[in-house]
Write an enzyme that holds these catalytic residues in place. Structure first.
Site, PDB file in Angstrom:
ATOM      1  N   ASP A 431       0.863  -1.172   0.000  1.00  0.00           N
ATOM      2  CA  ASP A 431       0.000   0.000   0.000  1.00  0.00           C
ATOM      3  C   ASP A 431       0.909   1.234   0.000  1.00  0.00           C
ATOM      4  O   ASP A 431       2.103   1.112   0.267  1.00  0.00           O
ATOM      5  CB  ASP A 431      -0.875  -0.043   1.257  1.00  0.00           C
ATOM      6  CG  ASP A 431      -1.773   1.170   1.377  1.00  0.00           C
ATOM      7  OD1 ASP A 431      -2.307   1.602   0.352  1.00  0.00           O
ATOM      8  OD2 ASP A 431      -1.926   1.685   2.501  1.00  0.00           O
ATOM      9  N   LYS A 432       0.368   2.418  -0.305  1.00  0.00           N
ATOM     10  CA  LYS A 432       1.196   3.626  -0.300  1.00  0.00           C
ATOM     11  C   LYS A 432       1.006   4.426   0.983  1.00  0.00           C
ATOM     12  O   LYS A 432       1.927   4.574   1.779  1.00  0.00           O
ATOM     13  CB  LYS A 432       0.855   4.509  -1.512  1.00  0.00           C
ATOM     14  CG  LYS A 432       1.635   5.828  -1.529  1.00  0.00           C
ATOM     15  CD  LYS A 432       1.131   6.773  -2.593  1.00  0.00           C
ATOM     16  CE  LYS A 432      -0.199   7.382  -2.252  1.00  0.00           C
ATOM     17  NZ  LYS A 432      -0.158   8.357  -1.126  1.00  0.00           N
ATOM     18  N   THR A 433      -0.218   4.924   1.173  1.00  0.00           N
ATOM     19  CA  THR A 433      -0.476   5.847   2.273  1.00  0.00           C
ATOM     20  C   THR A 433      -0.331   5.145   3.620  1.00  0.00           C
ATOM     21  O   THR A 433      -1.017   4.169   3.890  1.00  0.00           O
ATOM     22  CB  THR A 433      -1.897   6.420   2.149  1.00  0.00           C
ATOM     23  OG1 THR A 433      -2.074   6.871   0.810  1.00  0.00           O
ATOM     24  CG2 THR A 433      -2.118   7.557   3.110  1.00  0.00           C
ATOM     25  N   GLU A 554      -3.828  19.970   0.309  1.00  0.00           N
ATOM     26  CA  GLU A 554      -4.519  21.232   0.554  1.00  0.00           C
ATOM     27  C   GLU A 554      -4.151  21.779   1.927  1.00  0.00           C
ATOM     28  O   GLU A 554      -3.881  22.969   2.085  1.00  0.00           O
ATOM     29  CB  GLU A 554      -6.042  21.004   0.482  1.00  0.00           C
ATOM     30  CG  GLU A 554      -6.531  20.467  -0.828  1.00  0.00           C
ATOM     31  CD  GLU A 554      -6.926  21.581  -1.787  1.00  0.00           C
ATOM     32  OE1 GLU A 554      -8.120  21.820  -1.950  1.00  0.00           O
ATOM     33  OE2 GLU A 554      -6.022  22.222  -2.344  1.00  0.00           O
ATOM     34  N   LYS A 601      -8.475  17.272 -13.314  1.00  0.00           N
ATOM     35  CA  LYS A 601      -7.155  17.421 -12.672  1.00  0.00           C
ATOM     36  C   LYS A 601      -6.891  18.850 -12.203  1.00  0.00           C
ATOM     37  O   LYS A 601      -5.749  19.297 -12.145  1.00  0.00           O
ATOM     38  CB  LYS A 601      -6.032  16.965 -13.618  1.00  0.00           C
ATOM     39  CG  LYS A 601      -6.049  15.490 -13.946  1.00  0.00           C
ATOM     40  CD  LYS A 601      -4.851  15.108 -14.798  1.00  0.00           C
ATOM     41  CE  LYS A 601      -4.762  13.614 -15.013  1.00  0.00           C
ATOM     42  NZ  LYS A 601      -5.901  13.000 -15.652  1.00  0.00           N
ATOM     43  N   ARG A 649       5.263  16.891  -5.199  1.00  0.00           N
ATOM     44  CA  ARG A 649       3.964  16.936  -5.879  1.00  0.00           C
ATOM     45  C   ARG A 649       3.717  18.395  -6.278  1.00  0.00           C
ATOM     46  O   ARG A 649       3.657  19.263  -5.422  1.00  0.00           O
ATOM     47  CB  ARG A 649       2.879  16.441  -4.937  1.00  0.00           C
ATOM     48  CG  ARG A 649       3.089  15.004  -4.546  1.00  0.00           C
ATOM     49  CD  ARG A 649       2.459  14.672  -3.216  1.00  0.00           C
ATOM     50  NE  ARG A 649       1.011  14.638  -3.284  1.00  0.00           N
ATOM     51  CZ  ARG A 649       0.261  13.741  -2.666  1.00  0.00           C
ATOM     52  NH1 ARG A 649       0.834  12.783  -1.973  1.00  0.00           N
ATOM     53  NH2 ARG A 649      -1.029  13.759  -2.741  1.00  0.00           N
ATOM     54  N   ARG A 811      -5.896   4.241  -7.794  1.00  0.00           N
ATOM     55  CA  ARG A 811      -7.363   4.207  -7.748  1.00  0.00           C
ATOM     56  C   ARG A 811      -7.889   2.766  -7.649  1.00  0.00           C
ATOM     57  O   ARG A 811      -8.837   2.391  -8.343  1.00  0.00           O
ATOM     58  CB  ARG A 811      -7.957   4.907  -8.983  1.00  0.00           C
ATOM     59  CG  ARG A 811      -7.877   6.425  -8.923  1.00  0.00           C
ATOM     60  CD  ARG A 811      -8.789   6.971  -7.849  1.00  0.00           C
ATOM     61  NE  ARG A 811      -8.695   8.417  -7.685  1.00  0.00           N
ATOM     62  CZ  ARG A 811      -9.007   9.051  -6.567  1.00  0.00           C
ATOM     63  NH1 ARG A 811      -9.370   8.366  -5.499  1.00  0.00           N
ATOM     64  NH2 ARG A 811      -8.923  10.340  -6.468  1.00  0.00           N
ATOM     65  N   ASP A 841      -6.775  -2.562   3.264  1.00  0.00           N
ATOM     66  CA  ASP A 841      -5.723  -3.492   2.832  1.00  0.00           C
ATOM     67  C   ASP A 841      -5.965  -4.923   3.316  1.00  0.00           C
ATOM     68  O   ASP A 841      -5.200  -5.821   2.970  1.00  0.00           O
ATOM     69  CB  ASP A 841      -4.354  -3.030   3.356  1.00  0.00           C
ATOM     70  CG  ASP A 841      -4.000  -1.629   2.874  1.00  0.00           C
ATOM     71  OD1 ASP A 841      -4.232  -1.363   1.680  1.00  0.00           O
ATOM     72  OD2 ASP A 841      -3.514  -0.819   3.670  1.00  0.00           O
TER      73      ASP A 841
END
Length: 1110
Positions: A431-433, A554, A601, A649, A811, A841
């Site tokens: 997984d990433k996050t 954000e 985007k 990013r 996604r 996960d």
């Protein structure tokens, strides 16, 4: 293009014609008469068997050709049934039994069809059909699973039963949570498991949402609330949800029962990111119809983060999104266990063959079948019954060592049956996050085209912002003495500096306004303001202010503007307020919001400054989307590339000032587009795009997602170990690509192939062909495109992806992650490992051969569902390189040695029987056989679990050593055959040596051969050991001491035949020099050649690890 794709016809015309001829022959043959009936029946079975073998994918022609089968087969069966008693006796009873069983299976396994539903508010009894109970069931078994099972399986069953009871307790705790249910008579408390579709449920702040609901009302004035979805999609940022406006506007809570309204909801489905429904109020004139989307829903297993919410339940139990996205856990069996099972089958075959050979050599004399069973019992030690016990004890020892390792504190082994899998992994799916990243964004770079600011020059921006707002404030106040010196100091500076200062001012203001962030304040007791402004002012200075948004990027941007002096202090749906460095509060009216979508985007906002009435359209987004919108420039593309290479990013920020007439014109067109029924999305997008022209480029921002500690060296170590790493994330494509670069999952020199979005077979075919032409590049693909490709080109996609050095899937839904793991396992036949930290996960972790959970910010759900739980991603390096290696090597040595122990004694029995005319007489008494497998050899053999071929530091320093493990060379048919040959050689030497050297004292042959056998086994353990441990030495001497003691005190067991025959051992004899040197001679002959061979092998062909250690 799709038409040109070969479909590989299932059946040629010739084959179809031949089948028609066979059917004609069959029907002509099935005339009257029992013979014809019998022949027809068998032919019918052959025909149906042929149909079973045919693939499901058939052309239309194939269906036309076979149409007669589907009309005629029932008729053929019907004619047979008419034969009555004759048919029943000849086999009809089988048909009836099979039909009954099939019917029962269909009834038991029939799945309920999912349908759309109409839900009346507060009236669950109006529901037309029965819906599932809103209870959670994670248990794997039922009560009847534990009734069977004998003594041998008692320990395993007890362990599973305890685990199951713990799962039952956890489920009970969740199902017993109390919620407030709104009824006509007021609020009542109801258990989570008793909630029904149609109930109105009140959920407080920080409470889990018990079922899927439509959001009707909230205590928040803005009519919206935040929810945490980390246990659903793995993302830790909060999501903004909006209440249905019709019910939010009602004066009081009880008014929900005074209206006649219902919700139409689509049928339950897997997708957690979309929802379609309508809210209808019937008692108004005309009836109110309100469209419902994903922002009006509250999915089960999410947490309310702000305010109190009221929702109407639309899905319960196993129909909720979270349960539908969770796969059922499976029992995992290690590859080593499967390999040992294969070898055990080979040993069983050898046992049967040896017994048959013995009976054959007897000449099948007398009751040969009785002798066959005797030989089967005599040679039964070929089957290593103690193997399972030894391995289970070894696995428990490995688990204990892992949990006691001080270098990986907090590691927990939850599944003790597969530690060897850690040493055989080829694919790691992560997984990433929260797994690779900490999900903490930090603002790193601001670029204005001519000048760039990094973390070390942020103080310059702060001073520019302070000066510019001080100037604005003083000019607005009209206080000359303070404004004159400022203008003088400004005029003395160069013109460029002035323009930079104004550009920084505009850029910071744009970043502070263009977002969807909401400041949240913790309510403080005892704070009451005289006026609204005083109360607000007190809140603004509160240290407990936190920011919430749908994206952590954000929040990072707004936090940065606060650090340089411009602070977001309040926000609702209509306005937001900023506080300047001087303390002045600026109010901006929000006229329009254009949220970020994966298609556009970018996101935009139109605001009006209350003090100047100036209307400004701000927009920010990905460089690919913004480069065509902003005015021409020569630096944007280059700087975006530079920042991306640093793993940042990037977001491009732009603005456009609008006149009142321009805005009014836009608003009328925008409102009209939003009311249109057909192509609403396209029309709205077209109106917004009319504003997105020649926008002024303000700045480029770079934000870094902080990686977990030592992620880069850990990933590099795993790559060097030959492990292919795939990243499966629910995040956006741009974010996933950024993290893949910054974590060095994809090396800087490597190309990245971004798989274009595909929606049908033709597009998928073209894109796969384009990807096939690329070599040695990482693949980035979205979940939607992946789904389309897997539908039509599953094998081709997996084959191409497996050749990539790294794969990133973005996604991805939880079920997609699990599906990818399953595909990899099925197509590659290699061992897979999944690692994650969130509830999303769990499915992936359970689908993999080896699941690792990280205890992180997203809770313990993944950690509890995993086979191994760690606290940091970097611990996986030591877990695989050291503990995975040791567990596999030790279990392989232990398993083969236990087999050798049984083979050598069976060889001796075979030689003994052969010498005595193939008599089925046991060589050793039962006690000796039991002692041989336990107290005489158990401790030294089991001490192999302490052996290690490479020091932990060496295994981590040279991860390339891990590659050899994945080839499975430590335990294979080759190594097994070597051990078989060793066993035959040693068994033969021991038995023949005892018979040749002790012909005069034949009565002592048992004691002599058994003593040599025990000594040989102890020496063989010493030969197998690569690194000595003090416990190994203790085990060797303890076993030898036990054997010597039994020789002295249990001498009645060391004679041939029964004790009543007087075949006792002479204690004086075993102390003679003759006995000692002859036993020593036999032992040396059986072991010395093996020691010599081992020495030569180490000198001539040393293993790779010995080269490193030397």
């Amino acid at each position: 293009m799709a038409d040109q794709i070969p479909l590989y016809p299932v059946r040629s015309a010739a084959a179809a014609a031949a089948a028609s001829q066979r059917r004609a022959a069959y029907y002509s043959a099935a005339g009257p008469g029992p013979g014809a009936d019998r022949r027809g029946r068998y032919q019918l079975e052959d025909e149906s068997a042929h149909l079973d073998e045919m693939p499901l994918m058939m052309s239309e022609e194939g269906f036309e050709n076979d149409e007669s089968d589907y009309h005629t087969l029932p008729r053929a069966r019907l004619t047979r049934r008419k034969r009555g008693l004759e048919w029943f006796v000849c086999g009809g009873w089988k048909f009836l039994c099979t039909s009954c069983c099939d019917w029962l299976i269909n009834v038991c396994q029939r799945k309920k069809e999912l349908k759309a539903r109409t839900v009346w508010l507060g009236c669950p009894e109006k529901c037309e059909e029965k819906h599932p109970r809103n209870s959670i069931k994670n248990q794997k078994y039922n009560v009847f699973t534990f009734i069977p099972g004998g003594f041998v399986l008692a320990v395993t069953i007890a362990r599973e039963a305890i685990d199951e009871f713990r799962r039952f307790q956890r489920d009970k705790e969740m199902n017993s949570q109390l919620y407030s249910k709104l009824t006509v008579r007021g609020k009542v408390q109801v258990k989570s498991s008793d909630i029904q579709v149609g109930d109105l449920i009140i959920v407080e702040k920080n409470q889990r949402i018990p079922s899927d609901m439509v959001f009707l009302r909230t205590s928040e004035k803005a009519g919206s609330c935040f929810i945490r979805t980390d246990q659903l999609d793995g993302e830790t940022d909060w999501k903004l949800k909006v209440a249905v406006s019709c019910t939010q506007r009602l004066p009081a809570l009880g008014d929900l029962f005074s209206i006649s309204a219902y919700v139409y909801a689509q049928k339950p489905q897997l997708d957690i990111h979309s929802f379609e429904g309508t809210f209808t109020r019937e008692d108004s004139d005309p009836p109110i119809h309100e469209s419902l989307s994903i922002e009006n829903t509250l999915w089960a297993s999410t947490i309310v983060a702000s305010g109190t919410v009221i929702g109407v339940v639309i899905y319960t139990g196993k129909e909720t999104r979270s349960v539908m996205n969770t796969s059922n856990p499976k029992n995992k069996v290690g590859l080593l266990d499967l390999e040992l099972n294969q070898l055990t089958k080979a040993l069983f075959l050898a046992l049967v063959v040896l017994s048959v050979v013995m009976v054959t050599l007897q000449g099948f004399a007398g009751p040969w079948y009785r002798n066959l069973f005797r030989f089967l019992l005599l040679f039964s030690y070929i089957i290593p019954i103690s193997l399972r016990v030894n391995l289970d004890m070894g696995k428990a020892a490995y688990g204990w060592m892992i949990m006691k390792d001080e270098n990986i504190p907090g590691t927990v082994v939850r599944t003790s049956t597969i530690p060897e899998e850690l040493g055989r992994l080829v694919y790691l799916l992560t997984d990433k996050t929260g797994t690779l990243t900490q999900n903490e964004m930090v603002f790193k770079r601001l670029h204005l085209g001519t000048v760039s600011y990094g973390t070390d020059t942020m103080d310059e921006i702060q001073s520019h912002v302070f000066n510019s707002y001080l100037q604005v404030h003083s000019q607005a106040s009209g206080h000359n003495p303070s404004s004159a010196p400022l203008r003088r100091s400004q005029s003395s500076t160069p013109k460029v500096k002035k323009s930079v200062s104004s550009r920084i001012h505009e850029a910071v203001k744009a970043i502070a306004l263009c977002h969807n962030v909401t400041p949240v304040y913790e309510a403080r007791a005892g704070v009451t303001g005289e006026t609204e402004f005083a109360e607000a002012d007190q809140d603004f200075s509160d240290e407990n202010r936190t920011y919430q948004a749908s994206s952590p990027d954000e929040v990072a941007l707004v936090r940065w503007t606060e650090s340089v002096g411009l602070t977001l202090v309040s926000r609702d749906l209509a306005s937001m307020q900023l506080k300047t460095p001087s303390g002045q509060v600026l109010t901006y009216c929000i006229l329009q919001m254009f949220p970020f979508t994966s298609e556009s985007k970018r996101m935009g906002i139109i605001v009006r400054d209350e003090s100047t009435a100036e209307i400004t359209f701000y927009m920010k987004g990905a460089d690919v989307a913004m480069s065509t919108i902003v005015q021409y420039n020569d630096w944007l593309e280059e700087e975006c590339g530079n920042m991306a290479r640093e793993g940042l990013r990037t977001l491009v920020v732009a603005k456009r000032t609008l006149t009142e007439e321009q805005y009014q014109d836009f608003e009328s067109r925008y409102s009209q587009a939003k009311l249109s029924i057909h192509d609403r999305t396209l029309k709205v997008a077209a109106v917004v795009e009319s504003l997105e022209r020649e926008m002024e480029l303000l700045c480029l921002t770079g934000v870094e997602d902080q990686l977990q500690a030592d992620v880069r060296p850990t990933l590099e170590m795993l790559r060097n170990a030959g492990i292919k790493i795939w990243m499966l994330t629910g995040d956006k494509l741009e974010t996933a690509t950024c993290i893949a670069k910054s974590s060095h999952l994809v090396s800087r020199t490597q190309d990245i192939h971004i798989f274009r979005p595909v929606t049908n077979r033709g597009e998928a075919h073209l894109e796969l062909n384009a990807f096939r032409r690329k070599h040695d590049c990482a693949l980035v693909i979205s979940g939607d495109s992946l789904e389309v490709c897997l539908r039509y080109y599953e094998h081709e996609l997996v084959e191409l992806a497996c050749q990539c050095p790294a794969v990133v899937c973005c996604r991805c839904s939880p079920t997609q992650k699990a599906h990818i793991v399953t595909l990899l396992r099925q197509h590659t036949r290699k061992r897979t490992c999944a690692i994650g930290d969130g509830g999303n996960d769990v499915s992936m972790i359970q689908a993999a051969d080896c699941g690792i959970g990280i205890e992180g910010k997203e809770g313990k759900q993944a950690s509890l569902a995993a086979d191994f739980s760690i606290t940091q991603f970097r611990h996986i390096g030591r877990l695989l390189m050291v503990h995975g290696r040791n567990s596999y090597k030790r279990s392989a040595a232990l398993g083969q040695f236990v087999m050798h122990r049984g083979l050598i004694i069976s060889t001796m029995q075979a030689v003994f029987s052969s010498v005595f005319y193939f008599a089925s007489v046991p060589l050793y008494q039962g006690f000796l056989m039991v002692g041989y497998a336990t107290i005489y050899t158990m401790f030294p053999v089991f001490s192999l679990v302490l052996d290690q071929d490479v020091k932990p530091e060496m295994a981590i320093l040279y991860p390339e050593l891990y590659k050899d493990l994945t080839k499975g060379r430590s335990l294979s048919f080759k190594t097994f055959l070597i051990w078989v040959l060793i066993s035959i050689y040693q068994g033969g030497i021991l038995m023949y040596g005892a018979l040749v050297l002790f012909e005069a004292e034949f009565v002592h042959v048992v004691a002599i051969s058994f003593t040599a056998l025990i000594l040989t086994e102890l020496l063989m353990v010493a030969l197998t050991i690569r690194t000595w441990h003090w416990l190994m030495v203790v085990a060797e001497f303890l076993s030898l001491g036990c054997y010597v003691a039994s020789l002295a005190f249990l001498n009645e067991y060391f004679g041939i035949g029964r004790v009543s025959f007087g075949a006792f051992l002479d204690v004086a004899f075993i102390t003679t020099v003759t006995f000692l040197w002859k036993v020593s001679a036999i032992t040396v002959v059986s072991c010395l050649p093996l020691y010599v061979l081992k020495y030569l092998k180490r000198k001539l062909s040393p293993p790779s690890y010995s080269k490193l250690s030397s």
